[in-house]
Every structure is written in C-alpha cells, then in structure tokens.
Design a protein around this motif. Sequence first.
Motif, PDB file in Angstrom:
ATOM      1  N   ARG A 135       0.836  -1.206   0.000  1.00  0.00           N
ATOM      2  CA  ARG A 135       0.000   0.000   0.000  1.00  0.00           C
ATOM      3  C   ARG A 135       0.869   1.254   0.000  1.00  0.00           C
ATOM      4  O   ARG A 135       0.563   2.233  -0.692  1.00  0.00           O
ATOM      5  N   ALA A 136       1.966   1.226   0.742  1.00  0.00           N
ATOM      6  CA  ALA A 136       2.876   2.383   0.785  1.00  0.00           C
ATOM      7  C   ALA A 136       3.512   2.624  -0.583  1.00  0.00           C
ATOM      8  O   ALA A 136       3.618   3.771  -1.035  1.00  0.00           O
ATOM      9  N   LYS A 137       3.931   1.562  -1.253  1.00  0.00           N
ATOM     10  CA  LYS A 137       4.529   1.688  -2.588  1.00  0.00           C
ATOM     11  C   LYS A 137       3.503   2.250  -3.577  1.00  0.00           C
ATOM     12  O   LYS A 137       3.817   3.125  -4.392  1.00  0.00           O
ATOM     13  N   LEU A 138       2.287   1.766  -3.507  1.00  0.00           N
ATOM     14  CA  LEU A 138       1.232   2.281  -4.382  1.00  0.00           C
ATOM     15  C   LEU A 138       0.980   3.761  -4.105  1.00  0.00           C
ATOM     16  O   LEU A 138       0.819   4.553  -5.035  1.00  0.00           O
ATOM     17  N   ALA A 139       0.960   4.130  -2.831  1.00  0.00           N
ATOM     18  CA  ALA A 139       0.700   5.525  -2.454  1.00  0.00           C
ATOM     19  C   ALA A 139       1.816   6.455  -2.918  1.00  0.00           C
ATOM     20  O   ALA A 139       1.555   7.602  -3.291  1.00  0.00           O
ATOM     21  N   SER A 140       3.048   5.943  -2.943  1.00  0.00           N
ATOM     22  CA  SER A 140       4.155   6.813  -3.337  1.00  0.00           C
ATOM     23  C   SER A 140       4.421   6.798  -4.840  1.00  0.00           C
ATOM     24  O   SER A 140       4.629   7.850  -5.443  1.00  0.00           O
ATOM     25  N   SER A 141       4.398   5.641  -5.459  1.00  0.00           N
ATOM     26  CA  SER A 141       4.744   5.537  -6.888  1.00  0.00           C
ATOM     27  C   SER A 141       3.547   5.629  -7.826  1.00  0.00           C
ATOM     28  O   SER A 141       3.721   5.890  -9.013  1.00  0.00           O
ATOM     29  N   TYR A 142       2.363   5.372  -7.325  1.00  0.00           N
ATOM     30  CA  TYR A 142       1.159   5.375  -8.164  1.00  0.00           C
ATOM     31  C   TYR A 142       0.066   6.211  -7.508  1.00  0.00           C
ATOM     32  O   TYR A 142      -1.104   5.851  -7.535  1.00  0.00           O
ATOM     33  N   LYS A 172      -5.998   4.916  -9.024  1.00  0.00           N
ATOM     34  CA  LYS A 172      -6.954   4.362  -8.053  1.00  0.00           C
ATOM     35  C   LYS A 172      -6.812   2.845  -8.092  1.00  0.00           C
ATOM     36  O   LYS A 172      -6.851   2.234  -9.163  1.00  0.00           O
ATOM     37  N   VAL A 173      -6.655   2.213  -6.930  1.00  0.00           N
ATOM     38  CA  VAL A 173      -6.587   0.757  -6.850  1.00  0.00           C
ATOM     39  C   VAL A 173      -8.019   0.230  -6.886  1.00  0.00           C
ATOM     40  O   VAL A 173      -8.822   0.538  -6.010  1.00  0.00           O
ATOM     41  N   THR A 232       2.942 -13.330  -4.103  1.00  0.00           N
ATOM     42  CA  THR A 232       2.974 -11.999  -4.692  1.00  0.00           C
ATOM     43  C   THR A 232       1.579 -11.404  -4.551  1.00  0.00           C
ATOM     44  O   THR A 232       0.602 -12.115  -4.342  1.00  0.00           O
ATOM     45  N   TYR A 233       1.524 -10.098  -4.664  1.00  0.00           N
ATOM     46  CA  TYR A 233       0.258  -9.381  -4.531  1.00  0.00           C
ATOM     47  C   TYR A 233       0.012  -8.597  -5.801  1.00  0.00           C
ATOM     48  O   TYR A 233       0.904  -7.912  -6.307  1.00  0.00           O
ATOM     49  N   GLU A 234      -1.199  -8.721  -6.306  1.00  0.00           N
ATOM     50  CA  GLU A 234      -1.582  -8.022  -7.533  1.00  0.00           C
ATOM     51  C   GLU A 234      -2.493  -6.857  -7.175  1.00  0.00           C
ATOM     52  O   GLU A 234      -3.414  -7.010  -6.373  1.00  0.00           O
ATOM     53  N   ALA A 235      -2.223  -5.726  -7.784  1.00  0.00           N
ATOM     54  CA  ALA A 235      -3.085  -4.551  -7.636  1.00  0.00           C
ATOM     55  C   ALA A 235      -3.478  -4.097  -9.029  1.00  0.00           C
ATOM     56  O   ALA A 235      -2.621  -3.843  -9.865  1.00  0.00           O
ATOM     57  N   GLU A 236      -4.776  -4.039  -9.270  1.00  0.00           N
ATOM     58  CA  GLU A 236      -5.257  -3.471 -10.524  1.00  0.00           C
ATOM     59  C   GLU A 236      -5.475  -1.993 -10.255  1.00  0.00           C
ATOM     60  O   GLU A 236      -6.207  -1.629  -9.332  1.00  0.00           O
ATOM     61  N   VAL A 237      -4.813  -1.149 -11.053  1.00  0.00           N
ATOM     62  CA  VAL A 237      -4.920   0.289 -10.862  1.00  0.00           C
ATOM     63  C   VAL A 237      -5.557   0.921 -12.096  1.00  0.00           C
ATOM     64  O   VAL A 237      -5.456   0.395 -13.202  1.00  0.00           O
ATOM     65  N   LEU A 238      -6.188   2.062 -11.873  1.00  0.00           N
ATOM     66  CA  LEU A 238      -6.909   2.759 -12.931  1.00  0.00           C
ATOM     67  C   LEU A 238      -6.512   4.229 -12.911  1.00  0.00           C
ATOM     68  O   LEU A 238      -6.471   4.866 -11.859  1.00  0.00           O
ATOM     69  N   SER A 286      -7.305   7.582 -15.632  1.00  0.00           N
ATOM     70  CA  SER A 286      -7.857   8.129 -16.878  1.00  0.00           C
ATOM     71  C   SER A 286      -8.419   7.034 -17.779  1.00  0.00           C
ATOM     72  O   SER A 286      -8.200   7.023 -18.982  1.00  0.00           O
ATOM     73  N   GLY A 287      -9.125   6.096 -17.178  1.00  0.00           N
ATOM     74  CA  GLY A 287      -9.750   5.027 -17.952  1.00  0.00           C
ATOM     75  C   GLY A 287      -8.806   3.909 -18.370  1.00  0.00           C
ATOM     76  O   GLY A 287      -9.217   2.947 -18.983  1.00  0.00           O
ATOM     77  N   LYS A 288      -7.527   4.030 -18.042  1.00  0.00           N
ATOM     78  CA  LYS A 288      -6.543   3.012 -18.410  1.00  0.00           C
ATOM     79  C   LYS A 288      -6.264   2.114 -17.208  1.00  0.00           C
ATOM     80  O   LYS A 288      -5.887   2.591 -16.142  1.00  0.00           O
ATOM     81  N   LYS A 289      -6.457   0.794 -17.394  1.00  0.00           N
ATOM     82  CA  LYS A 289      -6.198  -0.169 -16.329  1.00  0.00           C
ATOM     83  C   LYS A 289      -4.825  -0.788 -16.514  1.00  0.00           C
ATOM     84  O   LYS A 289      -4.364  -0.997 -17.629  1.00  0.00           O
ATOM     85  N   MET A 290      -4.205  -1.091 -15.384  1.00  0.00           N
ATOM     86  CA  MET A 290      -2.892  -1.717 -15.405  1.00  0.00           C
ATOM     87  C   MET A 290      -2.811  -2.652 -14.208  1.00  0.00           C
ATOM     88  O   MET A 290      -3.301  -2.323 -13.122  1.00  0.00           O
TER      89      MET A 290
END
Length: 145
Positions: free
Chosen positions: A93-100, A104-105, A120-126, A128-132
């Motif tokens: 969560r900290a890595k997502l908050a700092s790098s992404y 939005k997760v 491993t942990y997968e996070a789908e992020v969004l 501007s309409g683009k998912k990764m």
Amino acid sequence: MKHYLVLAAFALALAAPAQAQQLKATQVPAAVVAAFKQKFPQVKEVKWEKEGDKYEAGFEQGNVEMSALLSASGELLETESEMAPSQLPAAVRAKLASSYKSYKVTEAAKIVSASTGATTYEAEVLKSGKKMDLLFDANGQEVKK
C-alpha cells in the motif's frame, strides 16, 4: 462480474500475448479436472478458461473468489485469492501511495506459487480510464507490470 475481471487480470498478468478462452468442463483434459478436484474437493461450481497451454479454474471458496492455474498435465501452478485493496500488505500500500499516487486501486489479489510457496500481490490500478495490473512482493518491491 468482479470475478470475471479478476480472471481477466490474472490472464493478462500471466500471459499478456495470449487470449483466455472460456471452456466447458468437458473441454478440459481429464487430468486437469481430476487434479483440481483433488486439491479443491469441496468446490462445486467451476468456470474454466484456457490460457496458452495452461488451464485456469475460477471458483468461490467460502466467500472468497479464487482461481487456480494448472498445467495441461494437471500440475497445480498457482492459486489467486481476491482481496480488498485495504488488505494488501502495508509495504505494498505504501509503494502504491508513493509511486502510483494518481492511480486508483480497483482490485487486489494474493497469488501463491504452488511450487515455491512464494506469495505476490496483484493490484489493478486505474488512471484516466486506463487499467494496469501491478505485481509486488510482500516488501512492496514491484516484480512485474
């Protein structure tokens, strides 16, 4: 619907160039079905997909949406369990908050390798309409995009 999104994300993360193909249980090799039933005997409803030369079983265990990836010979390769984004390890969560931070997760999952036990942990992020889909180890280190 959310289950299908997790399966789609799982398929993209493991075999980006391959398209997942939905299958009926009768189209899945007997060795794969037998191995799945041995590992998950209590599961009654399974949705099958083929990803390249592997088979993915989507199912619910308890109240958790899960999937299992098996080889054509029936070897269990990994399992994936859906989780709330808030349940991701603090380091992730900290890595997502700092790098992404501008992303939005939208979904999260825990993936466990059957051969090594590595998680491993997968996070789908969004954004501007683009998912990764992003993959992290428990220490928040990104292992794959």
